[in-house]
Design a protein around this motif. Structure first.
Motif, PDB file in Angstrom:
ATOM      1  N   ALA A 115      27.006 -21.248  29.325  1.00 16.02           N
ATOM      2  CA  ALA A 115      27.922 -20.412  30.106  1.00 16.02           C
ATOM      3  C   ALA A 115      29.369 -20.801  29.847  1.00 16.02           C
ATOM      4  O   ALA A 115      30.250 -19.937  29.723  1.00 16.02           O
ATOM      5  CB  ALA A 115      27.599 -20.542  31.595  1.00 16.02           C
ATOM      6  N   ALA A 116      29.650 -22.117  29.745  1.00 17.01           N
ATOM      7  CA  ALA A 116      31.016 -22.589  29.473  1.00 17.01           C
ATOM      8  C   ALA A 116      31.487 -22.122  28.098  1.00 17.01           C
ATOM      9  O   ALA A 116      32.627 -21.678  27.929  1.00 17.01           O
ATOM     10  CB  ALA A 116      31.075 -24.110  29.575  1.00 17.01           C
ATOM     11  N   GLN A 172      41.117 -27.472  29.019  1.00 15.02           N
ATOM     12  CA  GLN A 172      41.295 -27.762  30.438  1.00 15.02           C
ATOM     13  C   GLN A 172      40.717 -26.653  31.305  1.00 15.02           C
ATOM     14  O   GLN A 172      40.142 -26.925  32.366  1.00 15.02           O
ATOM     15  CB  GLN A 172      42.783 -27.963  30.746  1.00 15.02           C
ATOM     16  CG  GLN A 172      43.065 -28.439  32.167  1.00 15.02           C
ATOM     17  CD  GLN A 172      42.363 -29.742  32.484  1.00 15.02           C
ATOM     18  OE1 GLN A 172      42.521 -30.735  31.767  1.00 15.02           O
ATOM     19  NE2 GLN A 172      41.571 -29.757  33.544  1.00 15.02           N
ATOM     20  N   GLN A 173      40.862 -25.417  30.856  1.00 16.77           N
ATOM     21  CA  GLN A 173      40.253 -24.303  31.590  1.00 16.77           C
ATOM     22  C   GLN A 173      38.733 -24.439  31.613  1.00 16.77           C
ATOM     23  O   GLN A 173      38.086 -24.166  32.633  1.00 16.77           O
ATOM     24  CB  GLN A 173      40.661 -22.978  30.953  1.00 16.77           C
ATOM     25  CG  GLN A 173      42.110 -22.590  31.198  1.00 16.77           C
ATOM     26  CD  GLN A 173      42.491 -21.294  30.497  1.00 16.77           C
ATOM     27  OE1 GLN A 173      41.807 -20.836  29.587  1.00 16.77           O
ATOM     28  NE2 GLN A 173      43.592 -20.686  30.922  1.00 16.77           N
ATOM     29  N   MET A 174      38.167 -24.860  30.499  1.00 22.02           N
ATOM     30  CA  MET A 174      36.725 -25.088  30.465  1.00 22.02           C
ATOM     31  C   MET A 174      36.333 -26.197  31.432  1.00 22.02           C
ATOM     32  O   MET A 174      35.333 -26.088  32.164  1.00 22.02           O
ATOM     33  CB  MET A 174      36.272 -25.437  29.043  1.00 22.02           C
ATOM     34  CG  MET A 174      34.771 -25.699  28.934  1.00 22.02           C
ATOM     35  SD  MET A 174      34.250 -26.239  27.285  1.00 22.02           S
ATOM     36  CE  MET A 174      34.371 -24.696  26.390  1.00 22.02           C
ATOM     37  N   GLY A 198      37.541 -32.815  30.388  1.00 23.18           N
ATOM     38  CA  GLY A 198      38.871 -33.049  30.951  1.00 23.18           C
ATOM     39  C   GLY A 198      39.640 -34.132  30.216  1.00 23.18           C
ATOM     40  O   GLY A 198      40.797 -33.925  29.809  1.00 23.18           O
ATOM     41  N   PRO A 199      39.043 -35.315  30.026  1.00 28.68           N
ATOM     42  CA  PRO A 199      39.744 -36.354  29.256  1.00 28.68           C
ATOM     43  C   PRO A 199      40.077 -35.936  27.827  1.00 28.68           C
ATOM     44  O   PRO A 199      41.128 -36.311  27.303  1.00 28.68           O
ATOM     45  CB  PRO A 199      38.739 -37.522  29.263  1.00 28.68           C
ATOM     46  CG  PRO A 199      37.955 -37.324  30.517  1.00 28.68           C
ATOM     47  CD  PRO A 199      37.822 -35.843  30.656  1.00 28.68           C
ATOM     48  N   PHE A 200      39.197 -35.160  27.202  1.00 28.21           N
ATOM     49  CA  PHE A 200      39.493 -34.688  25.841  1.00 28.21           C
ATOM     50  C   PHE A 200      40.675 -33.728  25.853  1.00 28.21           C
ATOM     51  O   PHE A 200      41.499 -33.739  24.932  1.00 28.21           O
ATOM     52  CB  PHE A 200      38.266 -34.024  25.232  1.00 28.21           C
ATOM     53  CG  PHE A 200      37.393 -34.973  24.465  1.00 28.21           C
ATOM     54  CD1 PHE A 200      37.413 -35.013  23.088  1.00 28.21           C
ATOM     55  CD2 PHE A 200      36.566 -35.867  25.132  1.00 28.21           C
ATOM     56  CE1 PHE A 200      36.623 -35.913  22.378  1.00 28.21           C
ATOM     57  CE2 PHE A 200      35.772 -36.760  24.443  1.00 28.21           C
ATOM     58  CZ  PHE A 200      35.795 -36.795  23.061  1.00 28.21           C
ATOM     59  N   ALA A 201      40.762 -32.877  26.874  1.00 32.31           N
ATOM     60  CA  ALA A 201      41.907 -31.975  26.983  1.00 32.31           C
ATOM     61  C   ALA A 201      43.211 -32.764  27.125  1.00 32.31           C
ATOM     62  O   ALA A 201      44.227 -32.436  26.496  1.00 32.31           O
ATOM     63  CB  ALA A 201      41.722 -31.038  28.180  1.00 32.31           C
ATOM     64  N   ALA A 202      43.186 -33.811  27.950  1.00 28.26           N
ATOM     65  CA  ALA A 202      44.369 -34.659  28.115  1.00 28.26           C
ATOM     66  C   ALA A 202      44.715 -35.386  26.823  1.00 28.26           C
ATOM     67  O   ALA A 202      45.894 -35.527  26.470  1.00 28.26           O
ATOM     68  CB  ALA A 202      44.127 -35.661  29.244  1.00 28.26           C
ATOM     69  N   ARG A 203      43.693 -35.848  26.106  1.00 30.26           N
ATOM     70  CA  ARG A 203      43.900 -36.549  24.837  1.00 30.26           C
ATOM     71  C   ARG A 203      44.546 -35.621  23.805  1.00 30.26           C
ATOM     72  O   ARG A 203      45.483 -36.012  23.097  1.00 30.26           O
ATOM     73  CB  ARG A 203      42.555 -37.069  24.330  1.00 30.26           C
ATOM     74  CG  ARG A 203      42.535 -37.607  22.904  1.00 30.26           C
ATOM     75  CD  ARG A 203      43.256 -38.904  22.776  1.00 30.26           C
ATOM     76  NE  ARG A 203      43.070 -39.480  21.445  1.00 30.26           N
ATOM     77  CZ  ARG A 203      43.837 -40.427  20.928  1.00 30.26           C
ATOM     78  NH1 ARG A 203      44.836 -40.931  21.632  1.00 30.26           N
ATOM     79  NH2 ARG A 203      43.605 -40.900  19.726  1.00 30.26           N
TER      80      ARG A 203
END
Length: 288
Positions: free
Chosen positions: A42-43, A167-169, A222-227
């Protein structure tokens, strides 16, 4: 390397703590493939529906960059300073001599010294377009600064598309985990006549969906988006340095001052020292 280490630590601490507390992995492992199919599928579907192909492709490169690190290395930051030094030196001596270099950078004896920079379309475009404007007596410093600032803002926004998409994911994953959990509860309620031990296992399997959605959101995506955001923001300083050199030149500063102003904009961990740049510039003069 940090991304792999961080992911490994997260997995070990979460699942290791769960097992040390007396938890059993059987129910999680049994439900994991189905819950991952629902939540991850779904994501992924929502990600594809909300982004164009360019962003999807760009995000794939961003995920790879999370493991490999920033594109530009210390040698690249020194090379861009040397490249700008050579170009500005020619520009100040005789603007006519710079035209062949900026009109055909792939054939330029200066640009071809720095193949990694030459392959970067954004960097070459910024350098050539701005110098071309300077040759055309477009010498309103504030106007050029404004144009460069807008160009840099647009470039950064484009580079951060992948981070925003990830981040939206991450923001959607907890809700998708609840969806999977609700489906598990529905399945459990349809088997209400089963023995308590069977119902307990089914309810546990349903709760795996909630766990998985939250875990993936805050422990992985989330951490990957920040990275990715950190990496792309650091890489953006490379282009900011180009703008600093060109604006400083428009202020009629000597070439070495223009280069020094830009050098200080480089990220601290990959910033070449003043002496390193000075020696490299001397090497250019001796080679000439």
């Amino acid at each position: 390397m940090n991304a792999i280490l961080g992911l490994a630590v997260t997995m070990v601490m979460v699942f290791g703590g769960y097992m040390l507390a007396g938890g059993k992995l059987d129910i999680i492992l049994h439900s994991l493939p189905f819950e991952m199919m629902m939540i991850g599928g779904a994501a992924t579907g929502a990600f594809l529906a909300s982004n164009d192909f360019g962003t999807v492709k760009h995000t794939g490169g961003d995920v790879a960059a999370a493991f490999t690190g920033p594109k530009w290395k210390k040698t690249d930051y020194q090379d861009i300073l040397l490249l700008m030094h050579e170009l500005l030196h020619i520009l100040k001596q005789n603007p006519v001599d710079i035209e062949p270099h900026i009109e055909a950078p792939n054939e330029s004896a200066i640009f071809t010294k720095y193949p990694r920079i030459l392959k970067d379309h954004e960097a070459i475009e910024m350098i050539c377009d701005t110098i071309r404007s300077m040759i055309m007596n477009f010498d309103n410093v504030h106007q050029v600064e404004e144009l460069l600032d807008k160009h840099l803002e647009s470039l950064l926004e484009e580079k951060l598309h992948g981070s925003h998409a990830l981040q939206q994911m991450a923001d959607a994953l907890p809700a998708l985990g609840i969806v999977a959990a609700v489906l598990g509860v529905i399945k459990t309620m349809a088997s209400i006549d089963k023995p308590p031990e069977v119902l307990g296992g089914m309810i546990g399997g349903a709760l795996v969906g909630t766990f998985l959605g939250v875990f993936l959101a805050y422990g992985v995506v989330g951490p990957f988006a920040a990275r990715v955001k950190t990496i792309r923001s650091e890489e953006h300083l490379f282009y900011s340095m180009i703008g600093q050199v060109l604006v400083s030149s428009l202020h009629k500063n000597p070439v070495n001052i223009c280069v020094e102003v830009a050098r200080r904009q480089a990220p601290a961990r990959v910033r070449p020292t003043f002496d390193e740049v000075e020696q490299a510039v001397r090497g250019l003069k001796q080679a000439a």
